[in-house]
Scaffold this active site. Sequence first.
Site, PDB file in Angstrom:
ATOM      1  NE  ARG A   1      -4.196  -1.530   0.219  1.00 13.55           N
ATOM      2  CZ  ARG A   1      -4.466  -2.500  -0.586  1.00 13.55           C
ATOM      3  NH1 ARG A   1      -3.242  -2.514  -1.548  1.00 13.55           N
ATOM      4  NH2 ARG A   1      -5.459  -3.194  -0.552  1.00 13.55           N
TER       5      ARG A   1
ATOM      6  CD  GLU B   1      -2.897   3.639  -5.115  1.00 14.99           C
ATOM      7  OE1 GLU B   1      -3.991   3.156  -5.712  1.00 14.99           O
ATOM      8  OE2 GLU B   1      -2.206   2.838  -4.719  1.00 14.99           O
TER       9      GLU B   1
ATOM     10  CG  HIS C   1      -3.330  -0.363  -6.726  1.00 15.51           C
ATOM     11  ND1 HIS C   1      -3.693   0.137  -5.418  1.00 15.51           N
ATOM     12  CD2 HIS C   1      -3.503  -1.698  -6.679  1.00 15.51           C
ATOM     13  CE1 HIS C   1      -4.006  -0.695  -4.587  1.00 15.51           C
ATOM     14  NE2 HIS C   1      -3.664  -2.014  -5.041  1.00 15.51           N
TER      15      HIS C   1
HETATM   16  N1  LIG Z   1      -0.715  -3.886  -5.140  1.00 14.64           N
HETATM   17  C1  LIG Z   1      -1.782  -4.658  -5.223  1.00 14.64           C
HETATM   18  O1  LIG Z   1      -2.446  -4.807  -5.990  1.00 14.64           O
HETATM   19  C2  LIG Z   1      -1.958  -5.550  -4.054  1.00 14.64           C
HETATM   20  C3  LIG Z   1      -1.775  -5.251  -2.839  1.00 14.64           C
HETATM   21  N2  LIG Z   1      -1.806  -6.169  -1.839  1.00 14.64           N
HETATM   22  C4  LIG Z   1      -1.287  -5.767  -0.369  1.00 14.64           C
HETATM   23  O2  LIG Z   1      -0.384  -6.680   0.214  1.00 14.64           O
HETATM   24  C5  LIG Z   1      -0.927  -6.896   1.544  1.00 14.64           C
HETATM   25  C6  LIG Z   1      -0.352  -8.286   1.853  1.00 14.64           C
HETATM   26  O3  LIG Z   1      -0.921  -9.212   1.457  1.00 14.64           O
HETATM   27  P1  LIG Z   1      -0.817 -10.983   1.979  1.00 14.64           P
HETATM   28  O4  LIG Z   1       0.416 -11.126   1.841  1.00 14.64           O
HETATM   29  O5  LIG Z   1      -1.811 -11.648   1.221  1.00 14.64           O
HETATM   30  O6  LIG Z   1      -1.131 -10.591   3.511  1.00 14.64           O
HETATM   31  P2  LIG Z   1      -0.491 -11.571   4.655  1.00 14.64           P
HETATM   32  O7  LIG Z   1      -1.248 -11.074   5.717  1.00 14.64           O
HETATM   33  O8  LIG Z   1      -0.390 -12.804   4.152  1.00 14.64           O
HETATM   34  O9  LIG Z   1       0.986 -10.884   4.962  1.00 14.64           O
HETATM   35  C7  LIG Z   1       1.242  -9.881   5.713  1.00 14.64           C
HETATM   36  C8  LIG Z   1       2.479  -9.727   6.446  1.00 14.64           C
HETATM   37  O10 LIG Z   1       2.814  -8.802   6.882  1.00 14.64           O
HETATM   38  C9  LIG Z   1       3.364  -8.860   7.944  1.00 14.64           C
HETATM   39  N3  LIG Z   1       3.381  -7.766   8.743  1.00 14.64           N
HETATM   40  C10 LIG Z   1       2.300  -6.922   9.404  1.00 14.64           C
HETATM   41  N4  LIG Z   1       2.862  -5.852  10.037  1.00 14.64           N
HETATM   42  C11 LIG Z   1       4.250  -5.948  10.047  1.00 14.64           C
HETATM   43  C12 LIG Z   1       5.079  -5.039  10.478  1.00 14.64           C
HETATM   44  N5  LIG Z   1       5.085  -3.980  11.130  1.00 14.64           N
HETATM   45  N6  LIG Z   1       6.438  -5.511   9.983  1.00 14.64           N
HETATM   46  C13 LIG Z   1       6.695  -6.295   9.247  1.00 14.64           C
HETATM   47  N7  LIG Z   1       5.905  -7.178   8.636  1.00 14.64           N
HETATM   48  C14 LIG Z   1       4.824  -7.017   9.269  1.00 14.64           C
HETATM   49  C15 LIG Z   1       2.397  -9.965   8.611  1.00 14.64           C
HETATM   50  O11 LIG Z   1       2.967 -10.556   9.801  1.00 14.64           O
HETATM   51  C16 LIG Z   1       2.318 -10.696   7.401  1.00 14.64           C
HETATM   52  O12 LIG Z   1       3.109 -11.890   7.315  1.00 14.64           O
HETATM   53  C17 LIG Z   1      -2.204  -6.721   1.416  1.00 14.64           C
HETATM   54  O13 LIG Z   1      -2.683  -6.343   2.868  1.00 14.64           O
HETATM   55  C18 LIG Z   1      -2.674  -5.460   0.591  1.00 14.64           C
HETATM   56  O14 LIG Z   1      -2.385  -4.331   1.272  1.00 14.64           O
HETATM   57  C19 LIG Z   1      -2.381  -7.244  -1.798  1.00 14.64           C
HETATM   58  C20 LIG Z   1      -2.813  -7.854  -3.208  1.00 14.64           C
HETATM   59  C21 LIG Z   1      -2.577  -6.725  -4.303  1.00 14.64           C
HETATM   60  O1  LIG Z   2      -6.233  -6.896  -3.116  1.00 15.68           O
HETATM   61  C1  LIG Z   2      -5.703  -6.075  -2.723  1.00 15.68           C
HETATM   62  O2  LIG Z   2      -5.247  -5.859  -1.707  1.00 15.68           O
HETATM   63  C2  LIG Z   2      -5.135  -4.990  -4.143  1.00 15.68           C
HETATM   64  O3  LIG Z   2      -4.416  -3.883  -3.847  1.00 15.68           O
HETATM   65  C3  LIG Z   2      -5.797  -5.149  -5.064  1.00 15.68           C
HETATM   66  O4  LIG Z   2      -5.639  -6.541  -5.658  1.00 15.68           O
END
Ligand SMILES: NC(=O)C1=CN([C@@H]2O[C@H](COP(=O)(O)OP(=O)(O)OC[C@H]3O[C@@H](n4cnc5c(N)ncnc54)[C@H](O)[C@@H]3O)[C@@H](O)[C@H]2O)C=CC1
Ligand SMILES: O=C(O)C(=O)CO
Length: 386
Positions: free
Chosen positions: A273, A302, A320
């Site tokens: 993000r 954004e 994004h």
């Molecule tokens: N750019 C895009 O289109 C996308 C962005 N995202 C973003 O990616 C994020 C992660 O997604 P997932 O891997 O599925 O989630 P996840 O929950 O599997 O991984 C997130 C990780 O961040 C860690 N974390 C939390 N606070 C932290 C900190 N202060 N320091 C270090 N690590 C920390 C957690 O322990 C966890 O392992 C989503 O929350 C979303 O915001 C997800 C999909 C697409």
């Molecule tokens: O799933 C999310 O969190 C995104 O940013 C878009 O896929």
Amino acid sequence: MAKPVQIEVWNPNGKYRVVSTKPMPGTRWINLLIEQDCRVEICTEKKTILSVEDIVALIGEKCDGVIGQLTEDWGEVLFSALSRAGGKAFSNMAVGYNNVDVNAANKYGIAVGNTPGVLTETTAELAASLSLAAARRIVEADEFMRAGRYDGWLPNLFVGNLLKGQTVGVIGAGRIGSAYARMMVEGFKMNLIYFDLYQSTRLEKFVTAYGEFLKANGEVPVTWRRASSMDEVLREADVISLHPVLDKTTFHLVNKESLKAMKKDAILINCSRGPVIDEAALVEHLKENPMFRVGLDVFEDEPYMKPGLADMKNAIIVPHIASASKWTREGMATLAALNVLGKIKQYPVWADPNRVEPFLDENTPPPAASPSIVNAKALALPVSKL
Ligand SMILES: NC(=O)C1=CN([C@@H]2O[C@H](COP(=O)(O)OP(=O)(O)OC[C@H]3O[C@@H](n4cnc5c(N)ncnc54)[C@H](O)[C@@H]3O)[C@@H](O)[C@H]2O)C=CC1
Ligand SMILES: O=C(O)C(=O)CO
């Protein structure tokens, strides 16, 4: 009085009214809702980001559930409007839900869904693409060619970084961070250093096994290390990719000070993000360090960028699109629809949101469960035994 919004209606006589604030890819999600007696209303307004007022108008006087987007501000106003309309379910079509005030949803007993798992590899692939594009200066070179500036091969033309044998740093080694780490380690034989609040045992085992495989084949083994602080990663890694959730602990995690700690020619990738990076500080850092490169999929405000970012040759910027593969986006729509449907039909919540494949098989009916409800515990929702 909120203004009316344009909609497209499917199955007008359906018993349950489900609203989607955007058209979503594929038709499976619509069919799954229709088969279960839902009237589906899809907002077709041209405007990209709907206001809270627009969504209140969409919810109207009777609404059983809403599928919404990460660009929308789901807080007190929207959850109270949904509750007044008899709604019990909301799902983001996204895994990240920092745009949702879950406490407000809890107050009204509304389930909040998200779409984990289905976008893990797709998002990691974009982070890997940005890493390569930054290391090998692909966007700059492409612009150079299109500008008709190529006069012939030169020893110093667009010299970049070799990834093999360098160190990749991952901050937030959850689903996506781990998938990205595996791609970079296995694909480019990079060593891994990661920082997360939790140990990523599966990732560590993978790198160990891959290192042993390389060694057995007479190649230099890859290594891994779990850092005890984020700074350790920033100081040591050549490529750093950010994959944490956005919350109070990760807001401006990368700021003026942390940028200074990084190598002068490091590469920073952000597909998490925007606010995880202090973008104004990043622009200054890019100006002062021309060898430092970034690949950004997300931005602090954004759809806007901080002044100066778009002029930086050492920044690759995309809008994004990290989860934008057809399979993933259709899967996200399906999971979001099934989250809402599951709550309307009083199905239990799927026990393991990291294992959502059974919901995605086009040839079999999905399990009678909501794939991923983030406030299931707070609402004491029953969990599927399947
Ligand atoms: N750019 C895009 O289109 C996308 C962005 N995202 C973003 O990616 C994020 C992660 O997604 P997932 O891997 O599925 O989630 P996840 O929950 O599997 O991984 C997130 C990780 O961040 C860690 N974390 C939390 N606070 C932290 C900190 N202060 N320091 C270090 N690590 C920390 C957690 O322990 C966890 O392992 C989503 O929350 C979303 O915001 C997800 C999909 C697409
Ligand atoms: O799933 C999310 O969190 C995104 O940013 C878009 O896929």
